[in-house]
Design a protein around this motif. Structure first.
Motif, PDB file in Angstrom:
ATOM      1  N   LYS A  78       0.993  -1.577   0.231  1.00  0.00           N
ATOM      2  CA  LYS A  78      -0.066  -0.129   0.019  1.00  0.00           C
ATOM      3  C   LYS A  78       1.163   1.267   0.065  1.00  0.00           C
ATOM      4  O   LYS A  78       0.463   2.495  -0.081  1.00  0.00           O
ATOM      5  CB  LYS A  78      -0.351   0.225   1.085  1.00  0.00           C
ATOM      6  CG  LYS A  78      -0.193  -0.262   2.167  1.00  0.00           C
ATOM      7  CD  LYS A  78      -1.857  -0.369   3.456  1.00  0.00           C
ATOM      8  CE  LYS A  78      -0.482  -0.674   5.853  1.00  0.00           C
ATOM      9  NZ  LYS A  78      -0.039  -1.309   5.544  1.00  0.00           N
ATOM     10  N   ASN A  79       2.145   0.832   0.093  1.00  0.00           N
ATOM     11  CA  ASN A  79       3.081   2.175   0.276  1.00  0.00           C
ATOM     12  C   ASN A  79       4.446   1.669  -0.098  1.00  0.00           C
ATOM     13  O   ASN A  79       4.806   0.524  -0.601  1.00  0.00           O
ATOM     14  CB  ASN A  79       3.173   3.220   1.343  1.00  0.00           C
ATOM     15  CG  ASN A  79       3.514   2.387   2.084  1.00  0.00           C
ATOM     16  OD1 ASN A  79       4.603   1.683   2.786  1.00  0.00           O
ATOM     17  ND2 ASN A  79       2.334   2.010   3.512  1.00  0.00           N
ATOM     18  N   ALA A  80       5.143   2.765  -1.022  1.00  0.00           N
ATOM     19  CA  ALA A  80       6.704   2.458  -0.784  1.00  0.00           C
ATOM     20  C   ALA A  80       7.772   1.665   0.022  1.00  0.00           C
ATOM     21  O   ALA A  80       8.472   0.800   0.148  1.00  0.00           O
ATOM     22  CB  ALA A  80       7.190   3.377  -1.312  1.00  0.00           C
ATOM     23  N   LYS A  81       7.645   2.455   1.391  1.00  0.00           N
ATOM     24  CA  LYS A  81       8.223   2.367   2.508  1.00  0.00           C
ATOM     25  C   LYS A  81       7.700   0.252   3.013  1.00  0.00           C
ATOM     26  O   LYS A  81       8.462  -0.542   2.642  1.00  0.00           O
ATOM     27  CB  LYS A  81       7.669   1.985   3.817  1.00  0.00           C
ATOM     28  CG  LYS A  81       8.037   1.709   5.055  1.00  0.00           C
ATOM     29  CD  LYS A  81       8.063   2.374   6.177  1.00  0.00           C
ATOM     30  CE  LYS A  81       8.949   2.121   7.694  1.00  0.00           C
ATOM     31  NZ  LYS A  81       8.827   2.622   8.636  1.00  0.00           N
ATOM     32  N   GLU A  82       6.808  -0.533   2.381  1.00  0.00           N
ATOM     33  CA  GLU A  82       5.613  -0.981   2.298  1.00  0.00           C
ATOM     34  C   GLU A  82       6.879  -2.321   1.445  1.00  0.00           C
ATOM     35  O   GLU A  82       7.269  -3.377   1.569  1.00  0.00           O
ATOM     36  CB  GLU A  82       4.888  -1.682   3.127  1.00  0.00           C
ATOM     37  CG  GLU A  82       4.166  -3.606   3.010  1.00  0.00           C
ATOM     38  CD  GLU A  82       2.067  -3.098   2.698  1.00  0.00           C
ATOM     39  OE1 GLU A  82       1.554  -3.863   2.246  1.00  0.00           O
ATOM     40  OE2 GLU A  82       1.455  -1.962   3.239  1.00  0.00           O
ATOM     41  N   ALA A  83       6.914  -1.596   0.386  1.00  0.00           N
ATOM     42  CA  ALA A  83       7.077  -2.251  -0.727  1.00  0.00           C
ATOM     43  C   ALA A  83       8.635  -2.779  -0.593  1.00  0.00           C
ATOM     44  O   ALA A  83       9.527  -3.951  -1.170  1.00  0.00           O
ATOM     45  CB  ALA A  83       7.148  -1.166  -1.695  1.00  0.00           C
ATOM     46  N   LEU A  84       9.544  -1.662  -0.228  1.00  0.00           N
ATOM     47  CA  LEU A  84      11.190  -1.557  -0.019  1.00  0.00           C
ATOM     48  C   LEU A  84      10.926  -3.371   1.087  1.00  0.00           C
ATOM     49  O   LEU A  84      12.505  -4.137   0.793  1.00  0.00           O
ATOM     50  CB  LEU A  84      11.606  -1.019   0.040  1.00  0.00           C
ATOM     51  CG  LEU A  84      11.883   0.489  -0.213  1.00  0.00           C
ATOM     52  CD1 LEU A  84      11.416   1.182   0.337  1.00  0.00           C
ATOM     53  CD2 LEU A  84      12.449  -0.208  -1.645  1.00  0.00           C
ATOM     54  N   GLY A  85      10.312  -3.258   1.666  1.00  0.00           N
ATOM     55  CA  GLY A  85      10.520  -4.389   2.965  1.00  0.00           C
ATOM     56  C   GLY A  85       9.799  -5.618   2.287  1.00  0.00           C
ATOM     57  O   GLY A  85      10.992  -6.759   2.530  1.00  0.00           O
TER      58      GLY A  85
END
Length: 465
Positions: free
Chosen positions: A42-49
């Motif tokens: 749902k956001n870039a931070k979650e995607a990087l994880g």
């Protein structure tokens, strides 16, 4: 080409990033229905994880998001996985945005709303063209013996299975392939998979050594054996003792030396020039050639007994045109090798450039591909290598296949010339054989600048001699 059915079988993973829950869910449904595994974020931070904990083959991200936007996420992804393709979506897209994004290395730019088929076609292209999407790369290669052979094609997979199977034996091998396909790399891989891997692997190109020096190179010589032999020289058979000796382009070995090589293989010993004592050697022979040795035997340019001594097991290394799935992998590998020499930052290839690489004829095989990539990198001034650079590099190759029109014109001219030669310049007779009327036949002759009179004169000259 990867189809949705093929995708379902391979289960490529796609990471989708969007702060709109409804769109995130809709994209997931569309891609899952096409056979892909979907990771929603749902956001870039979650995607990087998720990027750290999984190995997606593609990232699709919205451009405008709270916090880190799509382009900032792309920069982070490029730092961690520079070859991972990223597709950017936006409802705010403009032509300058798209140009800027693709110049920075974004694979594609989709403007919302877009059709489902447009999305699937773009996803298919990204997965098909990008080398890092090989499913086998998701799993650590359990062996190191073939690590320098870059491939994901089925034909190469079969060949490598055969190579590994025969590597454990001591049988002589013959690798048959066109020039530039990587025969020495395959031979080295077989050596590394064999029980001889701790001993030397030595390669020699038989076509590159003058006949008068070949015996000295392979068998060695003693001091004073000939003018200039100022000290003892250990031949390659002795140097490779216990290991593997790779004889490349064995078909170009002079006939006079072939009998000496056969004797060395049969007796498992060599006698250096100028010595009266033979030296026992224990080497495995891997030979390679681009020639048809069976035809060479018929033409009396290769010994039949040597052929059967070398060809206990034959492996056929396919040309690059038969393993086009490997072209993106190889192209990216060569780009990584030489892009540091460029004065500009180069991230990869445009979609059009990669399509051209995949469809090119490649008569020079992998060696030609490497040359084309090096030339394109040297001339590139943009982050992505363009189709124009690839096309120009290919055009420089005199061995490139002609266009359909060029090939047809060449055939047409040869056919007409042959008819005129057969009929001694008799246009009426030639036209009847070609099943064309005289007027049409004359037009064809004019098109190819052929003069019937010249064939009559040639016939008269032949009759007079």
């Amino acid at each position: 080409m990867i189809t949705p059915e093929h995708s379902a079988e391979l289960k490529e993973t796609i990471l989708i990033v969007d702060d709109d829950p409804s769109l995130l869910r809709l994209l997931g449904i569309r891609l899952s229905a096409a056979g892909y595994d979907v990771l929603p974020a749902k956001n870039a931070k979650e995607a990087l994880g998720l990027l750290k904990s999984s190995q997606p083959q593609l990232v699709i991200s919205d451009l405008k998001m709270d916090g880190m936007d799509g382009m900032a996420l792309f920069e982070k992804i490029r730092q961690q996985q520079p070859n991972l393709p990223v597709i950017i979506m936006t409802a705010h897209g403009t032509i300058p945005d798209a140009i800027n994004a693709t110049k920075q290395g974004v694979f594609s730019f989709l403007t919302k709303p877009f059709q489902s088929q447009e999305l699937l076609d773009t996803v298919e292209q990204a997965i098909r063209l990008q080398p890092q999407n090989e499913i086998g790369q998701q799993q650590a290669d359990e062996t190191l013996w073939r690590e320098k052979i870059i491939s994901r094609s089925a034909v190469m997979s079969t060949l490598l299975q055969q190579a590994k199977q025969v590597a454990k034996s001591d049988f002589s091998l013959l690798i048959q392939s066109e020039s530039g396909t990587g025969k020495e790399l395959l031979a080295k891989a077989i050596h590394l998979a064999s029980n001889r891997h701790k001993k030397p692997f030595i390669a020699i190109n038989c076509a590159a050594i003058p006949e008068q020096l070949l015996e000295s190179e392979l068998f060695g010589h003693r001091k004073g054996a000939f003018t200039g032999a100022e000290k003892n020289h250990v031949g390659l058979f002795e140097a490779a003792n216990g290991g593997t000796l790779f004889l490349d382009e064995i078909g170009d070995m002079p006939m006079n030396f072939q009998v000496k090589l056969l004797r060395a293989l049969q007796e498992k010993e060599v006698r250096p020039l100028g010595s009266t004592v033979a030296v026992k050697v224990d080497v495995r022979i891997i030979a390679a050639t681009h020639q048809n040795l069976q035809k060479a035997i018929i033409n009396k340019s290769f010994r039949e007994d040597l052929y059967y001594r070398l060809n206990v097991v034959e492996l056929e290394l396919p040309p690059l045109s038969d393993r086009r799935e490997d072209i993106p992998l190889l192209a990216q590998h060569f780009l990584s090798k030489c892009k540091d020499k460029s004065a500009h930052l180069i991230n990869g290839f445009s979609k059009e450039a990669m399509e051209l690489l995949i469809s090119a004829p490649w008569p020079g095989n992998i060696r030609q591909l490497e040359n084309v990539i090096e030339q394109s990198v040297a001339l590139s001034s943009e982050p992505l290598i363009s189709e124009a650079l690839i096309r120009n590099a290919l055009r420089d190759k005199t061995s490139q296949l002609p266009s359909f029109q060029e090939a047809r014109d060449h055939f047409e001219r040869d056919y007409l010339a042959k008819l005129l030669d057969i009929t001694a310049g008799n246009v009426s007779q030639a036209a009847r054989i070609a099943q064309r009327n005289r007027t049409e036949f004359y037009k064809l002759l004019n098109k190819h600048h052929l003069q019937a009179e010249s064939f009559r004169e040639e016939k008269k000259e032949d009759d007079q001699t």
